[in-house]
Design a protein around this motif. Sequence first.
Motif, PDB file in Angstrom:
ATOM      1  N   MET A  14       0.955  -1.180  -0.062  1.00  0.00           N
ATOM      2  CA  MET A  14       0.030   0.008   0.024  1.00  0.00           C
ATOM      3  C   MET A  14       0.851   1.244  -0.012  1.00  0.00           C
ATOM      4  O   MET A  14       1.911   1.346   0.922  1.00  0.00           O
ATOM      5  N   SER A  15       0.773   2.048  -1.016  1.00  0.00           N
ATOM      6  CA  SER A  15       1.655   3.385  -1.109  1.00  0.00           C
ATOM      7  C   SER A  15       1.033   4.416  -1.083  1.00  0.00           C
ATOM      8  O   SER A  15       0.380   4.773  -2.101  1.00  0.00           O
ATOM      9  N   ASN A  16       1.499   5.408  -0.313  1.00  0.00           N
ATOM     10  CA  ASN A  16       0.954   6.676  -0.430  1.00  0.00           C
ATOM     11  C   ASN A  16      -0.693   6.879  -0.260  1.00  0.00           C
ATOM     12  O   ASN A  16      -1.045   7.615  -1.000  1.00  0.00           O
ATOM     13  N   ILE A  17      -1.058   5.976   0.540  1.00  0.00           N
ATOM     14  CA  ILE A  17      -2.810   5.836   0.702  1.00  0.00           C
ATOM     15  C   ILE A  17      -3.009   7.259   1.544  1.00  0.00           C
ATOM     16  O   ILE A  17      -2.576   7.168   2.535  1.00  0.00           O
ATOM     17  N   THR A  18      -3.870   8.004   0.856  1.00  0.00           N
ATOM     18  CA  THR A  18      -4.561   9.097   1.546  1.00  0.00           C
ATOM     19  C   THR A  18      -6.321   8.880   1.239  1.00  0.00           C
ATOM     20  O   THR A  18      -6.736   8.794   0.463  1.00  0.00           O
ATOM     21  N   LYS A  19      -6.814   9.104   2.703  1.00  0.00           N
ATOM     22  CA  LYS A  19      -8.172   8.960   2.722  1.00  0.00           C
ATOM     23  C   LYS A  19      -8.747  10.124   3.550  1.00  0.00           C
ATOM     24  O   LYS A  19      -8.361  10.260   4.603  1.00  0.00           O
ATOM     25  N   GLY A  66      -3.067   7.318  -3.711  1.00  0.00           N
ATOM     26  CA  GLY A  66      -1.981   6.191  -3.690  1.00  0.00           C
ATOM     27  C   GLY A  66      -2.432   4.825  -4.416  1.00  0.00           C
ATOM     28  O   GLY A  66      -3.429   4.830  -5.329  1.00  0.00           O
ATOM     29  N   GLU A  67      -1.946   4.030  -4.010  1.00  0.00           N
ATOM     30  CA  GLU A  67      -2.143   2.772  -4.872  1.00  0.00           C
ATOM     31  C   GLU A  67      -1.821   1.477  -4.216  1.00  0.00           C
ATOM     32  O   GLU A  67      -1.011   1.449  -3.252  1.00  0.00           O
ATOM     33  N   ILE A  68      -2.420   0.365  -4.526  1.00  0.00           N
ATOM     34  CA  ILE A  68      -2.365  -0.851  -3.963  1.00  0.00           C
ATOM     35  C   ILE A  68      -1.718  -2.040  -4.879  1.00  0.00           C
ATOM     36  O   ILE A  68      -2.242  -1.861  -6.082  1.00  0.00           O
ATOM     37  N   ALA A  69      -0.748  -2.682  -4.391  1.00  0.00           N
ATOM     38  CA  ALA A  69      -0.127  -3.687  -5.320  1.00  0.00           C
ATOM     39  C   ALA A  69      -0.241  -5.137  -4.679  1.00  0.00           C
ATOM     40  O   ALA A  69      -0.056  -5.288  -3.252  1.00  0.00           O
ATOM     41  N   LEU A  70      -0.714  -6.010  -5.555  1.00  0.00           N
ATOM     42  CA  LEU A  70      -0.574  -7.588  -4.886  1.00  0.00           C
ATOM     43  C   LEU A  70       0.528  -8.312  -5.830  1.00  0.00           C
ATOM     44  O   LEU A  70       0.548  -8.242  -7.048  1.00  0.00           O
ATOM     45  N   PHE A  71       1.602  -8.841  -5.007  1.00  0.00           N
ATOM     46  CA  PHE A  71       2.648  -9.472  -5.862  1.00  0.00           C
ATOM     47  C   PHE A  71       3.161  -8.836  -6.999  1.00  0.00           C
ATOM     48  O   PHE A  71       3.478  -8.945  -7.840  1.00  0.00           O
ATOM     49  N   GLY A  72       3.316  -7.361  -6.541  1.00  0.00           N
ATOM     50  CA  GLY A  72       3.873  -6.537  -7.693  1.00  0.00           C
ATOM     51  C   GLY A  72       3.248  -6.021  -8.635  1.00  0.00           C
ATOM     52  O   GLY A  72       3.621  -5.077  -9.439  1.00  0.00           O
ATOM     53  N   GLU A  73       1.789  -6.268  -8.713  1.00  0.00           N
ATOM     54  CA  GLU A  73       0.976  -5.808  -9.677  1.00  0.00           C
ATOM     55  C   GLU A  73      -0.042  -4.900  -8.980  1.00  0.00           C
ATOM     56  O   GLU A  73      -0.771  -5.289  -8.119  1.00  0.00           O
TER      57      GLU A  73
END
Length: 101
Positions: A14-19, A66-73
Amino acid sequence: MKAERKEAIPHLSMSNITKRFPGVVANSKVSFNVFSGEVHALLGENGAGKTTLMNILYGLYQPEEGEIALFGEKTKLRSPKDAMRKGIGFEHLYKACRTTE
């Protein structure tokens, strides 16, 4: 001495998540990685954004940034059903406090 990781890609990122909610920023640029074999706990005061972050991971809320990645995707988690299809579950661990006399 820092231990070397056998894997370069986290299972979850989880990268740079803003809510934001009206009048409050619940999460501001939160980053969180989980690698194989790791166990994590999120700790903080009431209102620190722990549940909000997990609700984003579980697809209940959408982050503004921000973004979410699972196993790099990179992935979008649009609902709990979508998260479960991708192998993500969420167990609320609230305990009720009782007093006995």
